[in-house]
Design an enzyme around this catalytic site. Sequence first.
Site, short mmCIF file in Angstrom:
data_model
loop_
_atom_site.label_atom_id
_atom_site.label_comp_id
_atom_site.label_asym_id
_atom_site.label_seq_id
_atom_site.Cartn_x
_atom_site.Cartn_y
_atom_site.Cartn_z
N LYS A 331 35.18 35.31 44.36
CA LYS A 331 34.50 35.36 42.91
C LYS A 331 33.80 34.04 43.16
CE LYS A 331 37.72 37.99 40.56
NZ LYS A 331 38.59 38.21 39.67
N ARG A 366 44.85 41.62 45.21
CA ARG A 366 43.38 42.19 44.78
C ARG A 366 42.26 41.82 45.75
NH1 ARG A 366 38.89 43.76 42.20
NH2 ARG A 366 38.81 46.04 41.33
#
Length: 385
Positions: A331, A366
């Site tokens: 991210k 995840r």
Amino acid sequence: MTSTVPMTVPGAVPTLALLPPPVRPADLYLRPTAFLSGAEADRAVAAGQALRLAGSGFAFALLEVAVRTPEGSVRAIAPADAVRDWMAGLEPAAARRAAVLLAALTTPPLTVGEPAWAGLGLGRPLIQGIVNVTPDSFSDGGDHADSAAAVAHGRALLEAGADILDVGGESTRPGAQPVDPAEEAARVVPVIRALAEAGAVVSVDTRRASVMRSALAAGARIVNDITALAGDPDSLTVAAAAGCPVVLMHMQGEPGTMQQDPQYRDVVLDVFDGLEERLLAAEAAGIPRHRIAVDPGIGFGKTVEHNLALLRQVGIFHALGCPVLVGLSRKRFIASLSRGEEPKQRLPGSLAAGLATLSQGVQILRVHDVAETWQARAVWGSIGL
């Protein structure tokens, strides 16, 4: 108003005696800290110096108590016995709230009759591998956009050690535009069917009830929804009727606009409140808590500082009584803290942040990079547990 900085007495950590009583029970929060693991945790628990964290191999020696006030939030850290003594002096409703939170922190999230979540035990952290069947995902858009490539990628992630495969057909990166549900279903259903037939535990990453229904019929076992089953009026009904596990994620706003100046009074407590509200809605719809996992939604309507606060204090979400899932792989905040790397160059930061959350008892990660995460988990577990 942006996130508050915990109030402190000059030169000292606030004591419990300085905490104001909560005006409402919901203004009270408990967060485990001073984590221990392995033999050290066992010794501390046996000696009454720490409490076991949610049935895991971890223990915690201290509790942070947070109380919301009209001005912000006040926090103090103390041993559990001192916190219990403080709780005894609260008004009955607040004392009950504190007891519920403490029980959730010290009780396995799965009941005796439910030894596994989606058929998977939580004795070690689970790895959820990402299979994006999209042309425009932020990290791997287009890499596996056709069914054959996506199935091959999913099989490779299974071989690399993924416990769950998370199949999504709509990019929810910042600025993304919605995909027609029929198109989304056409992307994911063939992939889910093939991977489920190969024996994979598949989750469908969608916010559309019609896609959930089609995916579950194709063999998906889990619904993973960035809107916490609030984005479609039929989602709660579909998930409840299916009897499947669900992941409720926190998001402020919509993917198209969520990164446009997100604001919180106190990001950790606000996200906790949002997830607690959705948990109660799910339970009211007929989804028992033992089928629910929660995700604080790193990067979904949060600044870099918001993300860091959530990651530093992610242990608070164990007080919801559910497995905690964190998705932070590749991210943007990682590049913001480093040298502006492109998504596929963010693996080291993804591993560092992921292991930091595992050290607070997070049960599911995840990730895009399954083999690397598997190896990191193995070494981390051998050292720490």
